[in-house]
Design an enzyme around this catalytic site. Structure first.
Site, mmCIF file in Angstrom:
data_model
loop_
_atom_site.group_PDB
_atom_site.id
_atom_site.type_symbol
_atom_site.label_atom_id
_atom_site.label_comp_id
_atom_site.label_asym_id
_atom_site.label_seq_id
_atom_site.Cartn_x
_atom_site.Cartn_y
_atom_site.Cartn_z
ATOM 1 N N THR A 231 -0.835 1.375 -4.030
ATOM 2 C CA THR A 231 -0.569 -0.002 -3.614
ATOM 3 C C THR A 231 0.446 -0.586 -4.594
ATOM 4 O OG1 THR A 231 -2.293 -1.043 -4.973
ATOM 5 C CG2 THR A 231 -2.951 -0.257 -2.795
ATOM 6 N N ILE B 67 2.670 6.872 -0.057
ATOM 7 C CA ILE B 67 2.644 5.650 0.739
ATOM 8 C C ILE B 67 2.068 4.538 -0.126
ATOM 9 C CG2 ILE B 67 1.623 4.452 2.704
ATOM 10 C CD1 ILE B 67 1.820 6.926 4.337
ATOM 11 N N GLU B 68 2.874 3.514 -0.336
ATOM 12 C CA GLU B 68 2.444 2.314 -1.042
ATOM 13 C C GLU B 68 1.918 1.327 -0.006
ATOM 14 O OE1 GLU B 68 2.591 1.077 -4.197
ATOM 15 O OE2 GLU B 68 3.416 2.801 -5.273
ATOM 16 N N VAL B 69 0.608 1.165 0.041
ATOM 17 C CA VAL B 69 -0.004 0.261 1.018
ATOM 18 C C VAL B 69 0.451 -1.168 0.746
ATOM 19 C CG1 VAL B 69 -2.194 -0.633 1.916
ATOM 20 C CG2 VAL B 69 -1.993 1.782 1.233
#
Length: 822
Positions: free
Chosen positions: A452, A518-520
């Site tokens: 994140t 993947i950076e939420v």
């Protein structure tokens, strides 16, 4: 500085009436019962349980540990409850009987320690209970240190040099940023002074992070209270604790024994916790069936709670979908899925249990990023347990800077106290070695590692100077497809800022298996659950992927890619039943030149990797999905051959006069500007352009912004303390551009320092090509006798027939199966 465990107090457990000696530490249960140990205090004498009652002797921590008795492993869990209220204080529910339940207690607090035999034949487990007193450092016993305000700021970093300078300051640099700036956590006044002294420009994004955490926790409680079930596959409405993750994974395995298998990764953490995952596949126990492997993991960084939630929900998605959704059932049948929600359980458990209440001491732990390695900390910061030590959140290593890929270069910190500390050596951390062991042994064709909060889909390389791999067009297309589902930005990792030692910058360059971070998206490292988890996963408002499928559909797209034979290689041939084929490769890869504390570099280290995977034949023809044999690191780098000369550069005219000082651009549009034209094929082929302005004195500060004909900002440069700005755009499309020059500051009252400028162009960098590289394929009979050997070359998308390798003599001439590698 922070609360530290400075005293060990208390005892093990209270002796039950009529017993004596070491027997007090042995828990006994007549049988195993598959149920939660932390849901509630069970009545005395409940089958499958045993318990002790203790009273805390300190204001501090309680630690309840379990371990096997005389090697009888089994699966025992442990939970600690407040006796007066029945609320759970701490718990642990991993797959074996190696448990650590740890949390905060008050002196005189009466506790119930409950052991539960979940599975296995071990009727006993050894219990130890410790109490650790906490004394604030630098303050009298019983007093509280002055709280400091933590804030989130956006730092202007319009050039790569700026980003590298920022990441070297020792500040908590987040993964949220873009071409012109990066968000940074300033934990205290010292951090604020460091940033001020650096000369960077910044603006406040969140003035009080502790207050935000308190409000987010309140929002989460309200959401859970009014929501029976969310749109998530599990219906979950709140963030999980570590013990809930582990319990749910083994419950998925227990309830779906032919589809789900829970496992413990090879190495425990620095604090002795097991790292738990599940594998999901038809005939799940047959690990050597040759299907492509899709590996999804979360929480390298402790404070990034949504990352683990997304990965856990993916496990539920696959299990639920297998019985309800024909498309998911088909994909699960064609693949094997490895799911590890929490890579860094030590750090996550500390962050998750901090329970922010506005107390900065505790908030510091909530913001922990790293693991709990104590070896690199100075002695004065190496005392106490990880949850309470003088170094606070700063003790440990950043696992996502510790992989071998380009380790030692820009984008990782050298000092132990840095939030992106790279560790003492590549792969020095057990959590990182756990991931390495899976990737090295399982033909992982697809890998997702969740973080994140930047709303990005990142692909290698992490360093711009490395240049992309030859597969850059295919890699970009896959990343763009994932981003079309979650609404994030798809870009190479270096586009945010240089990073080294990251997961997929090792896994992809070493094995050729696709890998992404993947950076939420969301608001905060662990923002409100309804937004950061439910909406982002399911593709609901206010997420950027609302109506597009969200991360759920991105995960499905990645799984579909794993199931596609065109996205990996396939070996076919014939083999008798139970013959075992092995693919082996040993190689060395250099790290980056290793940056030293004084800024100098030493030669790269050489990392030895061993890739060893197995396939068991069922008799007759077989197919084995594997990664391409030639590693991307040696295959070459992406580029393009120039189709013409680069455009001739030219000087630009400075408009008459000097605009007034403007420190609020673009809100205040006061500035000078000039336009220029970029030509294209067939006339010229520009690999990049650079708009350059120069002036005389560092007391003057001009900033530079470049827009395309549609008004989009395409590049910029806005440094402080320099006498030039250079705004660069790679592969610029032909067309008209506008450069805006802003008079940010003029501190010399006796002279106005105006600028001069030019635009320069460079040709594209041609691609480079490496050499072929083979796997060694061997085949052995069930008795272990070697019966065949071959060297295997295969490109992505190719099917290579290895012939009768399992029936030829081991002493016959070594055969070569060629897939036509370029």
């Amino acid at each position: 500085m922070l609360a530290s465990a400075v005293a060990l107090a208390g005892t093990f457990v209270v002796l039950p009436s009529g017993t004596a000696g070491a027997a007090q530490n042995i828990l006994r249960a007549d049988k195993s019962v598959a149920r939660s140990c932390f849901a509630k205090v069970l009545p005395l004498g409940t089958s499958g349980t045993d318990r002790r009652e203790v009273t805390s002797t300190v204001d501090g921590l309680v630690q309840a540990r379990l371990k096997p008795v005389q090697g009888a492993e089994g699966d025992w869990d442990v939970a600690v409850f407040d006796k007066a209220t029945g609320t759970v204080v701490a718990a642990s529910a991993a797959l074996r009987s190696h448990e650590l339940a740890e949390s905060f207690v008050k002196k005189g607090q009466e506790l119930v320690v409950q052991g539960c035999r979940y599975a296995g034949s071990a009727g006993q487990a050894q219990l130890g209970v410790d109490f650790l007193a906490l004394t604030p450092q630098g303050t009298p016993t019983g007093t509280t240190p002055a709280a400091q305000r933590a804030e989130l700021v956006r730092v202007e970093t319009p050039t790569r040099a700026d980003k590298n300078k920022l990441t070297a300051l020792g500040l908590d640099v987040t993964e949220k940023g873009d071409a012109t700036g990066v968000e940074v956590v300033l934990a205290d006044d010292a951090d604020r002074q460091t940033l001020k002294n650096s000369g960077f420009k910044s603006k406040v994004v969140e003035a009080d992070l502790s207050a935000k955490s308190v409000q987010d926790a309140k929002t989460d409680r309200q959401y859970a209270a009014k929501t029976d079930a969310s749109a998530l596959p599990s219906g979950r409405t709140s963030y999980r604790h570590l013990y809930e993750y582990n319990f749910e994974m083994k419950e998925l395995a227990r309830k779906n024994p032919n589809l789900v298998s829970a496992f413990t990764m090879p190495e425990s953490t620095w604090e002795g916790r097991d790292v738990v995952g599940v594998e999901i596949a038809t005939d799940v126990k047959n690990l050597t069936d040759g299907k492509p492997v899709n590996f999804t993991m979360g929480v390298h960084h402790a404070r990034e709670w949504p990352a683990g939630e997304h990965v856990m929900e993916w496990a539920y998605e696959l299990v639920n979908g297998y019985s309800r959704d024909p498309a998911i059932r088909s994909l699960v049948g064609k693949t094997r899925n490895i799911v590890v929600p929490i890579i860094n359980p030590d750090g996550f458990e500390i962050s998750r249990e901090a329970e922010p209440k506005g107390d900065f001491t505790r908030f510091d732990y909530e913001m922990k990023r790293k693991n709990c390695n104590v070896n690199d900390s100075p002695p004065q910061y190496a005392t106490g347990v990880c949850k309470a030590n003088p170094g606070g959140r700063l003790r440990g290593t950043d696992p996502n800077r510790n992989y071998g890929g380009f380790w030692g270069g820009n984008g990782a910190e050298l000092a132990w106290s840095g939030d992106t500390f790279r560790g003492s050596a590549p792969f020095s951390e057990p959590e990182v070695r756990n991931v390495r062991s899976i990737v090295s042994s399982r033909q992982v064709t697809n890998l997702l590692t969740m973080h994140t909060v930047a709303a990005l889909v990142l692909r290698p390389p992490g360093v711009a100077d490395v240049r992309p791999p030859l597969e850059e067009p295919q890699y970009k297309a896959l990343g763009d497809k994932l981003a079309s589902r979650n609404g994030y930005t798809s870009e190479p990792s270096w586009a945010l800022y240089d990073t080294t030692g990251t997961t997929e910058d090792w896994s992809y360059w070493a094995t050729a298996g696709w890998g992404f971070t993947i950076e939420v998206g969301g608001n905060g490292f662990h923002g409100p659950y309804a937004d950061s988890v439910v909406a982002e996963y399911a593709g609901l408002a206010p997420a950027a992927g609302a109506g597009k499928g969200g991360n759920r559909q991105a995960f499905l797209d990645m799984l579909g890619n794993a199931a596609d034979p065109q996205q990996h290689s396939t070996l076919i041939g014939s083999a008798p039943k139970n013959y075992q084929l092995k693919l082996h490769k040993t190689f060395q890869t250099p790290t980056s030149p290793v940056i030293q504390p004084d800024g100098s570099t030493k030669p790269p280290l050489y990392i030895t990797d061993d890739l060893n995977s197995k396939f068991t034949a069922t008799g007759g023809r077989f197919a084995w999905s594997v990664n391409p044999s030639t590693r991307p690191y040696v295959a070459g780098r992406y580029g393009r051959d120039p189709q013409g000369p680069a455009q001739q550069g030219f000087a630009v005219a400075n408009p008459a006069g000097v605009p007034p000082i403007n420190q609020n651009y673009p809100t205040d549009a006061t500035a000078e500007s000039f336009t220029f034209h970029v030509d294209g094929l067939p006339k010229v082929d520009n690999g990049k352009f650079s708009v350059n302005i120069n002036w005389k004195n560092t007391t003057t500060d001009w900033d530079l912004y470049v827009y395309d004909a549609a008004g989009n900002l395409v590049t910029s440069s806005a440094n402080g303390g320099t006498t030039s700005e250079h705004a660069v755009l790679f592969d610029p499309p032909a067309g008209d551009y506008k450069a805006v020059v802003v008079n940010y500051d003029q501190t010399d009252p006796n002279a106005v320092d105006d600028w001069t400028g030019d635009v320069s162009f460079s040709s594209p960098i041609p691609p480079t090509y490496g050499t072929k590289e083979a796997y060694q394929l061997t085949c052995s009979a069930p008795n272990g006798k070697l019966v065949g050997v071959a060297d295997v070359f295969a490109d992505r998308g190719q099917t290579v027939d290895v012939g009768e390798v399992c029936t030829r003599s081991a002493h016959a001439q070594k055969q070569r199966a060629s897939g036509g590698v370029r």
